[in-house]
Every structure is written in structure tokens, then in C-alpha cells.
Design an enzyme around this catalytic site. Sequence first.
Site, PDB file in Angstrom:
ATOM      1  N   LYS A  45       2.160   6.375  10.583  1.00  0.00           N
ATOM      2  CA  LYS A  45       3.500   5.814  10.884  1.00  0.00           C
ATOM      3  C   LYS A  45       3.503   5.370  12.264  1.00  0.00           C
ATOM      4  O   LYS A  45       2.645   5.911  13.119  1.00  0.00           O
ATOM      5  CB  LYS A  45       4.374   6.973  10.894  1.00  0.00           C
ATOM      6  CG  LYS A  45       5.942   6.440  10.769  1.00  0.00           C
ATOM      7  CD  LYS A  45       6.027   5.947   9.054  1.00  0.00           C
ATOM      8  CE  LYS A  45       7.399   5.770   9.077  1.00  0.00           C
ATOM      9  NZ  LYS A  45       7.778   5.577   7.505  1.00  0.00           N
ATOM     10  N   LYS A  90       3.865  11.293  -0.145  1.00  0.00           N
ATOM     11  CA  LYS A  90       4.287  10.076  -0.874  1.00  0.00           C
ATOM     12  C   LYS A  90       3.106   9.387  -1.452  1.00  0.00           C
ATOM     13  O   LYS A  90       3.422   9.027  -2.750  1.00  0.00           O
ATOM     14  CB  LYS A  90       5.086   9.171   0.278  1.00  0.00           C
ATOM     15  CG  LYS A  90       5.859   8.011  -0.310  1.00  0.00           C
ATOM     16  CD  LYS A  90       6.667   7.379   0.769  1.00  0.00           C
ATOM     17  CE  LYS A  90       7.334   7.903   1.822  1.00  0.00           C
ATOM     18  NZ  LYS A  90       8.317   7.196   2.698  1.00  0.00           N
ATOM     19  N   LYS A 107      -1.647   4.353   5.762  1.00  0.00           N
ATOM     20  CA  LYS A 107      -0.554   3.298   5.657  1.00  0.00           C
ATOM     21  C   LYS A 107       0.680   3.733   5.988  1.00  0.00           C
ATOM     22  O   LYS A 107       1.072   5.185   5.879  1.00  0.00           O
ATOM     23  CB  LYS A 107      -0.417   2.956   3.726  1.00  0.00           C
ATOM     24  CG  LYS A 107       0.353   1.935   3.472  1.00  0.00           C
ATOM     25  CD  LYS A 107      -0.057   0.623   3.548  1.00  0.00           C
ATOM     26  CE  LYS A 107       0.953  -0.584   3.503  1.00  0.00           C
ATOM     27  NZ  LYS A 107       1.821  -1.028   4.461  1.00  0.00           N
ATOM     28  N   HIS A 160      -7.098  10.882   6.679  1.00  0.00           N
ATOM     29  CA  HIS A 160      -8.157   9.987   6.234  1.00  0.00           C
ATOM     30  C   HIS A 160      -8.652  10.144   4.938  1.00  0.00           C
ATOM     31  O   HIS A 160      -9.926   9.631   4.912  1.00  0.00           O
ATOM     32  CB  HIS A 160      -8.986   9.682   7.192  1.00  0.00           C
ATOM     33  CG  HIS A 160      -8.351   9.190   8.617  1.00  0.00           C
ATOM     34  ND1 HIS A 160      -8.011  10.151   9.665  1.00  0.00           N
ATOM     35  CD2 HIS A 160      -7.767   7.878   8.917  1.00  0.00           C
ATOM     36  CE1 HIS A 160      -7.619   9.375  10.455  1.00  0.00           C
ATOM     37  NE2 HIS A 160      -7.485   8.106  10.310  1.00  0.00           N
ATOM     38  N   HIS A 161      -8.005  11.029   4.090  1.00  0.00           N
ATOM     39  CA  HIS A 161      -8.880  11.388   2.769  1.00  0.00           C
ATOM     40  C   HIS A 161      -8.878  10.253   2.059  1.00  0.00           C
ATOM     41  O   HIS A 161      -9.474  10.054   1.131  1.00  0.00           O
ATOM     42  CB  HIS A 161      -7.911  12.484   2.036  1.00  0.00           C
ATOM     43  CG  HIS A 161      -6.701  12.165   1.349  1.00  0.00           C
ATOM     44  ND1 HIS A 161      -5.573  11.619   2.215  1.00  0.00           N
ATOM     45  CD2 HIS A 161      -6.465  11.812   0.324  1.00  0.00           C
ATOM     46  CE1 HIS A 161      -4.593  11.464   1.538  1.00  0.00           C
ATOM     47  NE2 HIS A 161      -4.978  11.537   0.357  1.00  0.00           N
TER      48      HIS A 161
END
Length: 478
Positions: free
Chosen positions: A112, A100, A76, A70-71
Site C-alpha cells: 500500500k 485479500k 500489489k 513477498h511470498h
Amino acid sequence: MANNQTVDGLDTHFFNDVCKNFDHAARFTHHDAGLLDQIKSCNSVYRFRFPIRKGNGFEVIDAWRVEHSHHQSPTKGGIRYSEMVNEDEVMALAALMTYKCAIVNVPFGGAKGGIKINPKRYTEQELENITRRYTVELTKKNFLGPSIDVPAPDYGSGEREMSWIADTYATMNPGQLDALGCVTGKPIALHGIAGRREATGRGVAIAAREAVSVGEDMQKIGLTAGLSGKRVIVQGLGNVGYYSAKFLAEFGATIVGIAEYEGAIYNADGLDVEAVFQHRKETGSILGYAGAKQEFKSSGEGLEQECDILVPAALENQITVNNIRNIKAKIIVEGANGPTTPEAETIFYQNGGIIVPDMYANAGGVTVSYFEWLKNLSHVAFGRMNRRFEENSNLNLVNMVEGLTGVALTPVQRASIVKGASELELVNSGLEDTMIRSYHEIREVFKATDKVDTLRTAAFVGAINKIAVSYKNLGVWP
Ligand code: GLU
């Protein structure tokens, strides 16, 4: 912190492999051990089950959503529909999404999802029920939303599933202006974006082109610079593999081999990707394609044929200590996530090869997802405000130059100069710029950091440093 965070008696090698790569790269950074542990850990692992009606009875479906970091917000990452999905895999893939995004400077944390089903065993109606129920479960727990966590397609899912998610979420959040930004990879008609479908494969092809364009690096592995005439084998003819092969051929490479789970085909003079794709659509298999000179019953054998570049674009764990010594390629460009095990990678480098790592090579999908999310938040298609203005300005300029010089352009020349950019052109240009810049960022770290052994390690070092800055900016770490 120990790497094996997963219990449940599961085979934990994939997340462990990602952590091993992380730990190795972390040694080339200078961050506090606690900060490194925070970056590496999976922040939230949500495992759930729900029933659906199947035939006359019910079936209980296993599902996950993992938010690795959660930085940055939102998090996503795609949703995988596969019988093979397990918690370890979803955690590993969520972690890879974090790195990524950092590598291609997309301001998201990684996540994910997984639904443990074989989509082929379900009717469209059942798949819709499963997807909508999955969406409801995530929404209930605050694991979904344009500023929280934004899924996308992955293995086994596509535009259709994303539209069910968008519709379910929007229905559950009446009046939320940005509701459709809760998921990307949607059909264009439902606020998707031009070029998203091809984006991962296009990005893989650009990554390969960029890697082979550096003469100095190619010389070291005994290859000439440039894609032209390079022989490529692609594993997987799904969305990523198909578009990777298509664009690599367009950029001048020769696709000599294609492998799928039913077997592999090879022709040293080149395969027509589109024709193979159509053949598979009609017959259900790549085998039996008339333009192939050789056929192999096992997919693995297909990877071991003569070529310069191998693009594994199917699933993880395809290139291992068992087959790495038989791979003839000098370059592996990872279209899939985690196709090469760390042990196999070490051997490949020792034998004089290079690997363009997944976290960079297949980041085209999430890059264009970012563009789609921006489009959804701004509620306007790219190019809509400026296209005609640009055309008019260009037209004035052309008219003026023609008037001053007395030279008249041909209609084709005129059209190409005057034309304003379409959404697809803007997306493709943003994607190309991202892939090219990111490759050179990784290469710079590779060259500048003493003892960094692989491009993957260099990519990790760059990603860790960027994520560390985010945590420091959040005031979490001094
Ligand atoms: N599933 C894709 C990936 O692994 C896309 C993720 C996204 O667009 O959010 O990168």
C-alpha cells in the site's frame, strides 16, 4: 513478535487490529510460530519526504510505500492520497492486501502507498508534480515495477494519477517492454482494462448477493434468502460506495439510506442512486435531495437507521463499540478497508448479525487489477484473438440447427447466441466467478472449523494457510 511494530508516537490501533484478527485466526491453524510471525510482519516500510513547489515557495510532502509480504511477486495495492494517512494506516492496509489477494487467489503479495495531502488543496499541475515525484522516488529505490510492486487507485486517487505513474515509470525505463504493467487502474486509452473502475463496487454487490443467497445462513439471522427487497444503507458515495449501491439496486435490493461526511439521507421506499449522485455533483452535498424523506446532519446517524444490510464504503474505524449497538442491520458488508473494529465485531455477532469481511468483500478491485496486469504483460486485449472466431462458430451452429429443425430464431435471439464475448463481459464474468467461489471457500472454512466465530476469522484462516504453502514452496520453511 509484538503487534505494535510502529513507533514514532503514532496511534497504532489499525495495524494492531489487523494483527489481533490475524493472531486470533492463527490459533485455528497448525503452523510454526516463526512462519506465522513472518506472514504477519510488514517486510518493507519505506517512508520518504520530498519537496514540491507551491505558490511562491516550497512544501515538503510526507509519503510511504509499504510492501507487507513477498511470498508472491509482484506486491500489489493502491495509493491513498489523504491528509489522514500515517504509517500505521499504510501498514495495516498493506497487510490487508496480502490477505485479500490470498482469499481471491490473486498471485500477489500485499502493499500500500500513502501521500499525506488533501488533494482538494492542490491544483492539477501540483498533483501531477507530486505524483510524478512520488513515482521517481519509488523507482529509485526499486519499489515499483511490473514484477516488483504494482500500485493502483485508492481513496483520493484515480485513473488520472495512475496514468502519470505509468508515464513516469515508462520514461525512466526506456525499452522495458512491460513498463505499463507497473500500475493498474489506468485509463482504457493507456492500456487500462474495461470494468476496472466499477470493479470494487461490483464485487461488493456480488459479495452481498452471495451471502444472502444461502437460505440456511439467512434463516439463522431471521432474514429470507435473496437480495430482492432487502433494505440497504450505504456509507460513502465515492467510487466504491457509488458502484456498490448502483449494482445492489440492479440486483434487486432497495437502497434506503446513503451517508456521506456532510450528513445522511433516508427513504424507506428507496433512493434513486444515480439521482442522488447527480444531486451531489451539482450541489456538493447529498443533503437537500428532493427524493429523501429524512435527513441527518451527522453521517453516523445515517448508519443507525432501519435496514437489513449496511455497506460501509468510506474509511476505516466507522463501526466501533460506540455505535455498534445502534446499528439495525443484520448484515454488514465491508466495502471499505477496516470499517469495523474487532470489539464492535464481537458485539455484532453476539447480537445475531454477520459481517462479510473487507478482505473478501472489496477484493473485486484487485481482482480486476490482476486482469489488467495480465493484459499488460500479454500486450493484447481480452477477447481480441477469439471473439470473431467464436461468433463464426456460433453462427455456423445456429444456421445448422435452424436448417435441421426448420425453426427460425428471431434476430434478437440469434444475436444473443452468436455474439462473442467482449473484454468487459470477460472481465465481469471472471470477477463474478472469483467472488462467488471465494465466498464459498470462506464459508466452508467457517462451517468446517470448530469454534471459528466469524467469517473474518474463517477468511484469515484460509488466507494464512495459502500464504504458508507459498512460503513452503519457496523453500523458506520446511
Ligand atoms: N486500492 C484497492 C484495494 O484496496 C485496489 C488495489 C489494487 O487494485 O491493487 O483493494
